[in-house]
Design a protein around this motif. Sequence first.
Motif, PDB file in Angstrom:
ATOM      1  N   GLN A 199      37.357  39.454  47.862  1.00 25.93           N
ATOM      2  CA  GLN A 199      37.319  39.073  46.458  1.00 25.93           C
ATOM      3  C   GLN A 199      36.504  37.818  46.224  1.00 25.93           C
ATOM      4  O   GLN A 199      36.379  36.958  47.100  1.00 25.93           O
ATOM      5  CB  GLN A 199      38.738  38.827  45.937  1.00 25.93           C
ATOM      6  N   CYS A 250      35.212  42.412  43.767  1.00 28.34           N
ATOM      7  CA  CYS A 250      35.874  42.829  45.006  1.00 28.34           C
ATOM      8  C   CYS A 250      34.920  43.732  45.766  1.00 28.34           C
ATOM      9  O   CYS A 250      34.636  44.851  45.335  1.00 28.34           O
ATOM     10  CB  CYS A 250      37.172  43.546  44.666  1.00 28.34           C
ATOM     11  N   TRP A 280      43.450  46.684  40.166  1.00 34.04           N
ATOM     12  CA  TRP A 280      43.632  45.236  40.104  1.00 34.04           C
ATOM     13  C   TRP A 280      45.093  44.958  39.766  1.00 34.04           C
ATOM     14  O   TRP A 280      45.650  45.580  38.858  1.00 34.04           O
ATOM     15  CB  TRP A 280      42.739  44.604  39.051  1.00 34.04           C
ATOM     16  N   ILE A 289      38.004  47.431  33.843  1.00 35.95           N
ATOM     17  CA  ILE A 289      37.754  47.674  35.261  1.00 35.95           C
ATOM     18  C   ILE A 289      36.503  48.537  35.387  1.00 35.95           C
ATOM     19  O   ILE A 289      36.301  49.477  34.607  1.00 35.95           O
ATOM     20  CB  ILE A 289      38.965  48.348  35.943  1.00 35.95           C
ATOM     21  N   GLN A 294      33.093  49.664  38.412  1.00 37.27           N
ATOM     22  CA  GLN A 294      32.562  49.523  39.760  1.00 37.27           C
ATOM     23  C   GLN A 294      31.062  49.765  39.757  1.00 37.27           C
ATOM     24  O   GLN A 294      30.539  50.492  38.913  1.00 37.27           O
ATOM     25  CB  GLN A 294      33.243  50.469  40.747  1.00 37.27           C
ATOM     26  N   LEU A 321      33.853  46.352  43.088  1.00 39.17           N
ATOM     27  CA  LEU A 321      34.759  46.604  41.979  1.00 39.17           C
ATOM     28  C   LEU A 321      34.857  45.338  41.144  1.00 39.17           C
ATOM     29  O   LEU A 321      34.861  44.237  41.702  1.00 39.17           O
ATOM     30  CB  LEU A 321      36.136  46.987  42.512  1.00 39.17           C
ATOM     31  N   CYS A 367      42.671  42.726  44.238  1.00 40.80           N
ATOM     32  CA  CYS A 367      42.111  44.067  44.155  1.00 40.80           C
ATOM     33  C   CYS A 367      42.778  44.909  45.245  1.00 40.80           C
ATOM     34  O   CYS A 367      43.291  44.369  46.238  1.00 40.80           O
ATOM     35  CB  CYS A 367      40.599  44.061  44.321  1.00 40.80           C
TER      36      CYS A 367
END
Length: 126
Positions: free
Chosen positions: A6, A22, A36, A70, A72, A79, A96
């Motif tokens: 993280q 992350c 998360w 959230i 990615q 992430l 995470c």
Amino acid sequence: QVQLVQSGGGSVQVGGSLRLSCAGSRYTYSTYCLGWFRQVPGKEREGVAGLENSDGSTAYADSVKGRFTISQDRTKNTLYLQMNSLNTDDIGMYYCAAGPPRPHGCTLGAADFTYWGQGTQVTVSS
């Protein structure tokens, strides 16, 4: 062994924004449930946001809906958690997490997640 590293977090004033990151592996971020979580002393770890790789769907705790996002980046195997309009209720250690796909789908339950980042502190001051 899955490693989640993280970065981000810190201190902001009420109404401010932070982004948590992350970094993981390509396999993890293409197949696993991702999430998360937030924890404050004396309380259980609470799921705040989740992402299901099978269909890209997301889920949020009611307390953060409309404020947290959230996402990615698969090209970076990273992430993110974008946190806007932060308030003092958002204070805590954020983690995470990744977990293998479940028959019932991904959830925000900590028990469904196997691998965890090292945690990062978020502080919001009024």
